[in-house]
Design an enzyme around this catalytic site. Structure first.
Site, PDB file in Angstrom:
ATOM      1  CD  GLN A  73     100.804  10.146  58.235  1.00 35.03           C
ATOM      2  OE1 GLN A  73     100.521  11.262  58.659  1.00 35.03           O
ATOM      3  NE2 GLN A  73     100.314   9.673  57.111  1.00 35.03           N
TER       4      GLN A  73
ATOM      5  CE  LYS B 213      99.126  10.049  44.132  1.00 37.09           C
ATOM      6  NZ  LYS B 213      98.292   9.398  45.166  1.00 37.09           N
TER       7      LYS B 213
ATOM      8  CG  HIS C 256     101.721  16.826  51.750  1.00 35.12           C
ATOM      9  ND1 HIS C 256     100.915  16.897  52.862  1.00 35.12           N
ATOM     10  CD2 HIS C 256     101.220  17.732  50.878  1.00 35.12           C
ATOM     11  CE1 HIS C 256      99.971  17.798  52.669  1.00 35.12           C
ATOM     12  NE2 HIS C 256     100.133  18.318  51.464  1.00 35.12           N
TER      13      HIS C 256
ATOM     14  CB  CYS D  63      99.360  18.442  56.276  1.00 40.34           C
ATOM     15  SG  CYS D  63      98.051  17.285  55.917  1.00 40.34           S
TER      16      CYS D  63
ATOM     17  NE  ARG E  67      94.691   9.045  58.225  1.00 36.72           N
ATOM     18  CZ  ARG E  67      95.567   9.074  57.225  1.00 36.72           C
ATOM     19  NH1 ARG E  67      95.530   8.125  56.316  1.00 36.72           N
ATOM     20  NH2 ARG E  67      96.461  10.037  57.141  1.00 36.72           N
TER      21      ARG E  67
ATOM     22  CG  ASP F  42     103.320  13.830  57.852  1.00 32.22           C
ATOM     23  OD1 ASP F  42     103.594  13.696  56.650  1.00 32.22           O
ATOM     24  OD2 ASP F  42     102.170  13.894  58.289  1.00 32.22           O
TER      25      ASP F  42
ATOM     26  CG  HIS G   9     103.708  18.908  55.808  1.00 34.98           C
ATOM     27  ND1 HIS G   9     103.549  18.305  57.039  1.00 34.98           N
ATOM     28  CD2 HIS G   9     102.876  18.236  54.958  1.00 34.98           C
ATOM     29  CE1 HIS G   9     102.665  17.326  56.935  1.00 34.98           C
ATOM     30  NE2 HIS G   9     102.244  17.262  55.687  1.00 34.98           N
TER      31      HIS G   9
END
Length: 646
Positions: A384, A472, A518, A337, A366, A386, A388
């Site tokens: 991911q 969320k 997200h 992000c 991570r 992902d 946005h």
């Protein structure tokens, strides 16, 4: 007198000091026999705890998740009592309830426990359970607690007590066993009717590799033998479907210590599977107006300090990368992000430009401790899906609706038909920890609630579960074995637009902050594929499976025809392989079945002469002979309709 409000809204009056069990008995003796614990004003407590003020009350039974958790916590104490009886001097670390059972970390003082010993412990637990001993709660001072466990010689409990606040320490006793515990517990051991200790493992005290390795014993209990038997059957089925086992058998992925723990290597078939999933979602995203972007695997440390990820992941992440340039530091990317925020800032935006939807299959890193790594579900590097979305506050609901549609499209295409959506909102009264205006939060929360309702989702609402930056929606999916997984999330974010000073020019010609959403329908490709493998047992839907057809020539005489069939299938965009080994056809069929290839084409001289193919379907057997064109149409129709696995 105090007022007790029940889940259906009914209000009953009782004398102050009444217990949840008293209230259950006043409703029905049958109900009281099922009560394991109670939720008073949202907090799970013993059914025997006095209630002294007006309260909301939910009586918890085995049907409730908190009821199960309470019984499994009590079962850990029952196991500890059995262990203390069988292994005098044993010391205890932590013994919590977990999803699907419980465990206790123990120090046997150099002794070992085998699988055979587990049966002896189970026998002792059953004996103690039948004694129907009450779980008795007692408040103790810090001095009393330390004296008790010092006399007992349990350094693990002493270490824990030293960190506790005096006046908030409690013991629980059942039978001859007393433990340091905040509770809650079931009324008595008699509720535990069926017991199975499932596994032995090692675990460092407090999860710290520098501490002593303890023995961890896992178990599960049920209120009757029938439910335990059903559970054990599902556990055996889960072993067969374990994605680590099937991933190896189906040649999808592997790991290498030389490459690094928690860093999966995708083999050709796994890479094909992964790429098809990616292409499937990318096409859907392009159709919905998403814009593809690509960002690097590293970023300047200042990027993550701005976003707040350095503060969150810095200590527990991979260490920063230093370059020859003095003072220049980079980090392996923990999130996508921040990069997308910088892409948004690359050009000015008007209210007419919004929403802007950036999508990327971005790999992030991570650090996870060795003991936390688990196949593809817990790794150190993962990709991911992902995206946005940057939009105006008045566009949040519409964007949420579209993202819900996309998530459900993914689930339905892969035969995840049972799911619930958790709406995570702010604390109902304490609003200090949240960023963003009250107006925007109200808009966002209402948008999520309305969007979920209009889409007919089966939802649960949880207060105080929102992130500090926005509400969320999390999707909890139930797989073929009834296990629940979180797959897919949609989050509203007021934090990053503020941190990165994102703006757009509104219709009033003034600068405004966009709202950021997200979303990740898969979550991560690694975890999603792991869940998918176990959900379908490796029998992927035809459109997704790496090898759709295995061509099995009966002898060398059929080889030329097999190659011709393979070429025609390739031209029809059907993924086929030839098994040209000099093996008997029966063995080829068996091995292809084990490899979970959906279709087999058995080719002999007769098929070659008639220009036909003998078709076998995974788990269905012989479908008979058919023209190749007919078979191609059959496969293409199944792919087009995205029929799920059998």
């Amino acid at each position: 007198m105090i007022n007790i409000t029940l889940p259906d809204g009914a209000v009953r009056q009782y004398e102050a000091g009444v217990t949840a069990m008293d209230i259950a008995k006043s409703i029905s003796e049958g109900l009281a026999r099922k009560v394991l614990a109670a939720k008073v004003n949202g907090q799970v407590v013993d059914a025997a705890r006095p209630i002294t003020t007006d309260s909301t009350l939910q009586l918890l039974t085995w049907s409730d998740a908190e009821g199960k958790s309470t019984m499994w916590h009590s079962s850990a104490h029952l196991m500890a009592e059995a262990l203390e009886s069988l292994y005098p001097g044993v010391k205890f670390g932590y013994g919590p309830a977990i999803e699907g059972g419980f465990y206790y970390d123990i120090d046997l003082g150099g002794r070992t426990i085998s699988d055979e010993d587990l049966r002896k412990i189970e026998t002792k637990m059953n004996e103690l359970a039948k004694a129907n001993n009450v779980y008795d709660r007692k408040e103790v001072s810090k001095v009393e607690a330390l004296e008790y466990f010092t006399k007992k010689g349990d350094e693990y409990k002493i270490e824990t007590i030293n960190e506790l606040e005096d006046g908030k320490i409690t013991f629980y006793t059942q039978g001859n066993f007393t433990d340091l515990c905040r509770g809650p517990h079931i009324p008595s051991t008699g509720f535990i009717k069926a017991i199975k200790l499932t596994n032995i493992a090692g675990a460092y005290w407090r999860g710290n590799e520098k501490n002593k390795m303890l023995t961890r014993i896992y178990g599960v209990t049920f209120p009757n033998q029938k439910e335990l038997d059903e559970h054990l059957f599902l556990l055996e089925e889960a072993k067969k479907r374990d994605h680590r086992k099937l991933g190896k058998e189906l040649e999808l992925f592997t790991f290498s210590e030389k490459v690094g723990l928690g860093l999966p290597l995708w083999l050709p078939k796994g890479a094909l599977l992964r790429e098809r999933l990616q292409a499937f979602l990318q096409k859907a995203q392009l159709d919905l107006g998403y814009l593809p972007v690509v960002t690097p695997h590293i970023g300047n440390v200042n990027l993550y300090k701005t976003s707040g990820h350095y503060e969150k992941y810095g200590k527990d992440s991979f260490q920063t990368i230093h370059t020859p340039e003095e003072g220049e530091e980079f980090m392996l990317k923990p999130m996508n992000c921040p990069h997308h925020c910088e892409i948004y800032k690359a050009s000015p935006k008007s209210y007419k430009d919004l929403p802007v939807r950036f999508a990327e299959f971005g790999t992030v890193y991570r650090y996870e401790q060795h003991g936390e790594l688990h196949g593809l579900t817990r790794v150190r590097g993962f990709t991911q899906d992902d995206a946005h979305l940057f939009c105006r506050p008045d566009q949040v609901k519409e964007e949420f609706m579209k993202v819900i549609d996309l998530v459900l499209y993914v689930f339905n295409s892969l035969s995840f038909t049972e799911y619930t959506a958790q709406i995570s909102l702010r604390h109902q009264t304490d609003r200090d920890k949240y960023i963003g205006t009250e107006e925007n939060w109200n808009l966002a929360e209402q948008a999520i609630i309305e969007a979920a309702a209009e889409k007919g989702l089966n939802t649960v609402t949880e207060y105080d579960e929102a992130a500090f930056y926005g509400p969320k929606l999390d999707f909890m999916v139930k797989d073929a074995l009834g296990r629940k997984w979180q797959l897919g999330t949609i989050q509203v974010d007021y934090n990053l637009p503020e941190r990165f000073e994102l703006e757009y020019i509104g219709a009033d010609n003034q600068r405004h902050r966009p709202v950021m959403i997200h979303r990740a329908p898969f979550g991560s490709l690694e975890r999603f594929i792991a869940v998918l493998i176990e959900h379908c047992g490796g029998k992927f839907p035809l459109w997704l499976t790496p090898t759709q057809v295995k061509i099995l020539p009966i002898s060398d005489k059929s080889q030329a025809y097999a190659e011709k069939v393979a070429e025609l299938l390739k031209n029809a965009e059907i993924r086929a392989e030839i098994d040209d080994r000099s093996e008997k056809i029966g063995k080829k069929i068996r091995e292809t079945e084990l490899a979970k290839v959906p279709y087999m084409l058995v080719l002999g001289e007769k098929e070659a002469a008639d220009n036909k193919v003998a078709v076998r379907r995974q788990a269905k057997g012989d479908l008979g002979a058919m023209d190749l064109e007919q078979f191609i149409s059959l496969v293409q129709e199944e792919v087009t309709n995205r029929k799920s696995f059998e």
